[in-house]
Design an enzyme around this catalytic site. Structure first.
Site, PDB file in Angstrom:
ATOM      1  N   ARG A   1      -7.257  19.281  23.357  1.00  0.00           N
ATOM      2  CA  ARG A   1      -5.987  18.898  23.878  1.00  0.00           C
ATOM      3  C   ARG A   1      -5.636  17.282  23.826  1.00  0.00           C
ATOM      4  O   ARG A   1      -6.444  16.716  24.140  1.00  0.00           O
ATOM      5  CB  ARG A   1      -5.980  19.515  25.208  1.00  0.00           C
ATOM      6  CG  ARG A   1      -6.072  21.024  25.548  1.00  0.00           C
ATOM      7  CD  ARG A   1      -6.284  21.202  27.003  1.00  0.00           C
ATOM      8  NE  ARG A   1      -6.161  22.709  27.025  1.00  0.00           N
ATOM      9  CZ  ARG A   1      -7.138  23.435  27.062  1.00  0.00           C
ATOM     10  NH1 ARG A   1      -8.330  23.078  26.596  1.00  0.00           N
ATOM     11  NH2 ARG A   1      -7.028  25.007  27.197  1.00  0.00           N
TER      12      ARG A   1
ATOM     13  N   ASP B   1       0.920  -1.258  -0.070  1.00  0.00           N
ATOM     14  CA  ASP B   1      -0.006  -0.133  -0.156  1.00  0.00           C
ATOM     15  C   ASP B   1       0.833   1.269  -0.026  1.00  0.00           C
ATOM     16  O   ASP B   1       0.478   2.329  -0.647  1.00  0.00           O
ATOM     17  CB  ASP B   1      -0.971   0.106   1.239  1.00  0.00           C
ATOM     18  CG  ASP B   1      -1.932  -1.068   1.103  1.00  0.00           C
ATOM     19  OD1 ASP B   1      -2.305  -1.517   0.015  1.00  0.00           O
ATOM     20  OD2 ASP B   1      -2.770  -1.312   2.048  1.00  0.00           O
ATOM     21  N   GLY B   2       2.114   1.062   0.664  1.00  0.00           N
ATOM     22  CA  GLY B   2       2.960   2.189   0.732  1.00  0.00           C
ATOM     23  C   GLY B   2       3.421   2.650  -0.778  1.00  0.00           C
ATOM     24  O   GLY B   2       3.376   3.871  -1.268  1.00  0.00           O
TER      25      GLY B   2
ATOM     26  N   ASP C   1      -2.603  14.440  21.808  1.00  0.00           N
ATOM     27  CA  ASP C   1      -1.242  14.187  21.180  1.00  0.00           C
ATOM     28  C   ASP C   1      -1.580  14.581  19.911  1.00  0.00           C
ATOM     29  O   ASP C   1      -0.512  14.998  18.978  1.00  0.00           O
ATOM     30  CB  ASP C   1      -0.887  12.625  21.194  1.00  0.00           C
ATOM     31  CG  ASP C   1      -0.176  12.150  22.465  1.00  0.00           C
ATOM     32  OD1 ASP C   1       0.000  13.156  23.408  1.00  0.00           O
ATOM     33  OD2 ASP C   1      -0.014  10.976  22.423  1.00  0.00           O
TER      34      ASP C   1
ATOM     35  N   GLU D   1      -5.118   9.714   4.888  1.00  0.00           N
ATOM     36  CA  GLU D   1      -5.366  10.528   6.085  1.00  0.00           C
ATOM     37  C   GLU D   1      -4.113  11.548   6.244  1.00  0.00           C
ATOM     38  O   GLU D   1      -3.155  11.529   5.423  1.00  0.00           O
ATOM     39  CB  GLU D   1      -5.319   9.709   7.365  1.00  0.00           C
ATOM     40  CG  GLU D   1      -4.227   9.208   7.860  1.00  0.00           C
ATOM     41  CD  GLU D   1      -3.769   7.949   7.317  1.00  0.00           C
ATOM     42  OE1 GLU D   1      -2.228   8.199   6.834  1.00  0.00           O
ATOM     43  OE2 GLU D   1      -4.162   6.954   7.364  1.00  0.00           O
TER      44      GLU D   1
END
Length: 269
Positions: free
Chosen positions: A149, A45-46, A151, A123
């Site tokens: 707020r 997929d990469g 990550d 994404e």
């Protein structure tokens, strides 16, 4: 038929690429990396994501096909032992085109209204440069929705909902739905700070504007590409007008892909 083949770069994928090129010469197909009609990725997929970004400027003119030589190929329809059949299909068939929605990302800077635009197949994510808590205002359709707020945030397409979004507990969305999904990455929720705490699915006509609070530099990923942005005013997300086109020579329904990728493949693995 004009084609080009992009390889993952490992020995197995490179050997398969050269094998395919030799077979395609027998059918008098034209290798054209500048103006192809069909783009074949050989790898995982990469590799297909790399192919998508390489030809994102001409999406209405090209269709993608994936041959996977790795362990997981959600976008790949074909296996190495099937490439001769694939080449015959490309030569003889009027292939069906399946279109998937894409994500548009517009990064706006504080420098005289300057902005940059990106497209994502899977994404985009937002985080801070140094891994500290990301504090941003999330607006939907021009209205303040929440102050986040945590990550970071992950904004995915329907086809990308099976990737990072799934690991974050997001929903799997069929690509026939023109939508985007916003999933939280380790949000802070307590008596003082509060977020909605659930993934949000927004339709095509909705935009999401995320504005940094006291952050000078934002780290984004656009699929497999990491980018650092300084002096960011805000980042807008919406379903793009463009779509990615996949060439289909046989049925491979989305939910079968999900089943084979995450539950059990046909060979029982």
């Amino acid at each position: 038929m004009r084609y080009t083949i992009l390889s993952k770069g490992d020995s197995k994928s490179n050997a398969l690429k050269h094998k395919m090129i030799n077979h395609m010469k027998d059918f008098h197909m034209v290798e054209d990396a500048v103006n192809p009609e069909i783009v074949i990725s050989v790898g995982g997929d990469g590799t297909l994501l790399q192919a998508f970004h390489q030809y994102s400027h001409m999406l209405s003119q090209v269709a993608f096909v994936g041959v996977h030589t790795g362990h997981l190929g959600f976008y790949a329809d074909w296996l190495p032992h099937e490439v001769e059949k694939l080449i015959i299909e490309i030569n003889n068939s009027e292939f069906q085109v399946i279109e998937y929605p894409l994500l548009e990302i517009i990064v706006r800077y504080n420098d005289n209204g300057y902005e940059t635009r990106y497209l994502a197949l899977n994404e985009a994510t937002m985080k801070t440069e140094n891994g500290s808590t990301l504090v941003v205002d999330v607006g939907i359709r021009g209205k303040q929705f929440e102050r986040f707020r945590g990550d970071g945030l992950c904004i995915s397409t329907p086809s990308g909902s099976t990737a990072y979004n799934k690991a974050l507990g997001g929903a799997l969305i069929h690509p026939s739905l023109e939508a985007m999904q916003i999933a939280e990455i380790a949000s802070i929720n307590n008596r003082v700070f509060r977020t909605v705490g659930s993934p949000l699915v927004l339709p095509k006509h909705h935009t999401c504007l995320i504005t940094p609070v006291n952050h000078d530099t934002i780290l984004t990923t656009i699929d497999h590409v990491s980018l650092k942005h300084k002096n960011v005013n805000g980042i807008q997300f919406r379903v793009a007008n463009e779509k990615v086109r996949f060439a289909r020579f046989r049925p491979f329904p989305f939910w079968k892909r999900v089943h084979d990728s995450f539950i059990e493949s046909e060979d029982g693995r």
